[in-house]
Design a protein around this motif. Structure first.
Motif, PDB file in Angstrom:
ATOM      1  N   GLY A  87       0.904  -1.155   0.136  1.00 26.98           N
ATOM      2  CA  GLY A  87      -0.123   0.001  -0.067  1.00 26.98           C
ATOM      3  C   GLY A  87       0.814   1.235   0.072  1.00 26.98           C
ATOM      4  O   GLY A  87       2.129   1.226   0.444  1.00 26.98           O
ATOM      5  N   ALA A  88       0.058   2.470  -0.271  1.00 26.74           N
ATOM      6  CA  ALA A  88       0.964   3.658  -0.427  1.00 26.74           C
ATOM      7  C   ALA A  88      -0.022   4.898  -0.254  1.00 26.74           C
ATOM      8  O   ALA A  88      -1.317   4.558  -0.346  1.00 26.74           O
ATOM      9  CB  ALA A  88       1.842   3.904  -1.522  1.00 26.74           C
ATOM     10  N   THR A  89       0.279   5.972  -0.347  1.00 28.00           N
ATOM     11  CA  THR A  89      -0.468   7.224  -0.389  1.00 28.00           C
ATOM     12  C   THR A  89       0.034   7.725  -1.984  1.00 28.00           C
ATOM     13  O   THR A  89       0.897   7.823  -2.186  1.00 28.00           O
ATOM     14  CB  THR A  89      -0.121   8.081   0.405  1.00 28.00           C
ATOM     15  N   THR A  90      -1.127   8.235  -2.284  1.00 30.97           N
ATOM     16  CA  THR A  90      -1.172   8.448  -3.827  1.00 30.97           C
ATOM     17  C   THR A  90      -0.828  10.339  -4.173  1.00 30.97           C
ATOM     18  O   THR A  90      -1.158  10.902  -3.041  1.00 30.97           O
ATOM     19  CB  THR A  90      -2.287   8.170  -4.764  1.00 30.97           C
ATOM     20  N   ALA A  91      -0.463  10.548  -5.149  1.00 30.91           N
ATOM     21  CA  ALA A  91      -0.646  11.968  -5.891  1.00 30.91           C
ATOM     22  C   ALA A  91      -1.255  11.896  -7.135  1.00 30.91           C
ATOM     23  O   ALA A  91      -0.413  11.102  -7.777  1.00 30.91           O
ATOM     24  CB  ALA A  91       0.733  12.927  -5.592  1.00 30.91           C
ATOM     25  N   GLU A  92      -2.082  12.488  -7.346  1.00 26.26           N
ATOM     26  CA  GLU A  92      -2.467  12.368  -8.713  1.00 26.26           C
ATOM     27  C   GLU A  92      -3.214  13.775  -9.169  1.00 26.26           C
ATOM     28  O   GLU A  92      -3.605  14.644  -8.189  1.00 26.26           O
ATOM     29  CB  GLU A  92      -4.268  11.626  -8.822  1.00 26.26           C
ATOM     30  N   VAL A  93      -3.047  14.075 -10.411  1.00 25.14           N
ATOM     31  CA  VAL A  93      -3.786  15.201 -10.917  1.00 25.14           C
ATOM     32  C   VAL A  93      -4.773  14.840 -12.128  1.00 25.14           C
ATOM     33  O   VAL A  93      -4.644  13.923 -12.915  1.00 25.14           O
ATOM     34  CB  VAL A  93      -2.541  16.200 -11.677  1.00 25.14           C
ATOM     35  N   ALA A 109       0.719   6.230  -7.823  1.00 25.33           N
ATOM     36  CA  ALA A 109       0.340   5.512  -6.796  1.00 25.33           C
ATOM     37  C   ALA A 109       1.375   5.406  -5.783  1.00 25.33           C
ATOM     38  O   ALA A 109       0.812   5.045  -4.496  1.00 25.33           O
ATOM     39  CB  ALA A 109      -0.023   4.403  -7.531  1.00 25.33           C
ATOM     40  N   TYR A 110       2.588   5.611  -5.716  1.00 27.05           N
ATOM     41  CA  TYR A 110       3.630   5.556  -4.982  1.00 27.05           C
ATOM     42  C   TYR A 110       4.164   6.629  -4.083  1.00 27.05           C
ATOM     43  O   TYR A 110       5.457   6.665  -3.677  1.00 27.05           O
ATOM     44  CB  TYR A 110       4.560   4.579  -5.266  1.00 27.05           C
ATOM     45  N   ALA A 111       3.506   7.642  -4.199  1.00 23.02           N
ATOM     46  CA  ALA A 111       4.056   8.913  -3.912  1.00 23.02           C
ATOM     47  C   ALA A 111       4.488   9.246  -2.719  1.00 23.02           C
ATOM     48  O   ALA A 111       5.445   9.937  -2.111  1.00 23.02           O
ATOM     49  CB  ALA A 111       3.030  10.031  -4.275  1.00 23.02           C
ATOM     50  N   GLY A 112       3.813   8.763  -1.683  1.00 27.24           N
ATOM     51  CA  GLY A 112       4.099   8.676  -0.238  1.00 27.24           C
ATOM     52  C   GLY A 112       5.329   7.783   0.247  1.00 27.24           C
ATOM     53  O   GLY A 112       5.496   7.792   1.518  1.00 27.24           O
ATOM     54  N   LEU A 113       5.664   6.939  -0.541  1.00 24.82           N
ATOM     55  CA  LEU A 113       6.831   6.000   0.090  1.00 24.82           C
ATOM     56  C   LEU A 113       8.206   6.729  -0.217  1.00 24.82           C
ATOM     57  O   LEU A 113       8.576   7.428  -1.032  1.00 24.82           O
ATOM     58  CB  LEU A 113       6.883   4.867  -1.086  1.00 24.82           C
ATOM     59  N   GLU A 114       9.076   6.252   0.795  1.00 25.03           N
ATOM     60  CA  GLU A 114      10.381   6.739   0.575  1.00 25.03           C
ATOM     61  C   GLU A 114      11.243   5.638  -0.126  1.00 25.03           C
ATOM     62  O   GLU A 114      10.612   4.836  -0.655  1.00 25.03           O
ATOM     63  CB  GLU A 114      11.026   6.613   2.032  1.00 25.03           C
TER      64      GLU A 114
END
Length: 127
Positions: A87-93, A109-114
């Motif tokens: 799982g992860a936190t996304t960033a979408e436009v 889909a993987y914007a929140g991962l280090e």
């Protein structure tokens, strides 16, 4: 904008066409390794690979903020296939369409991962 429930339903119902209906023809998707693919055919291939896992997805919308001709969205997702979960936190436009609907133009889909988390995710997806 009801993107997130549509993504969740598309994955859980194995509806590739339904998922693709959410993307603009020139959309870009960010892959786990940080590279990108552009265009619906390339994005279709990525979603087909996800659907081939026959897993279940849950999504929780975080926000959807419209600003003129664009909107930024984010959700927290979990995908479970067999004994494996990710799982992860996304960033979408998204961008509005002439019919009043909205389509994704950028899907990360993987914007929140280090970076170390991304590397582990990419390795898990290869096995």
């Amino acid at each position: 904008m009801s993107f997130h429930p549509s993504v969740e339903a598309g994955v859980n119902n194995q509806d590739l066409d339904g998922l693709m209906a959410l993307y603009a023809p020139d959309a870009t998707m960010v892959l786990p390794d940080g590279s990108t693919v552009t265009g619906t055919e390339a994005i279709r291939q990525q979603w087909a690979a996800v659907l081939s896992e026959k897993g279940q997805m849950t999504l929780r919308s975080r926000y959807a903020i419209e600003a003129g001709e664009l909107a930024i969205l984010s959700n927290e997702w979990t995908f479970t296939a067999g004994q494996q979960a990710m799982g992860a936190t996304t960033a979408e436009v998204a961008r509005p369409q002439p019919d009043g609907g909205w389509l994704f133009v950028i899907d990360h889909a993987y914007a929140g991962l280090e970076s170390d988390e991304l590397a582990a995710l990419a390795a898990a997806m290869e096995s």
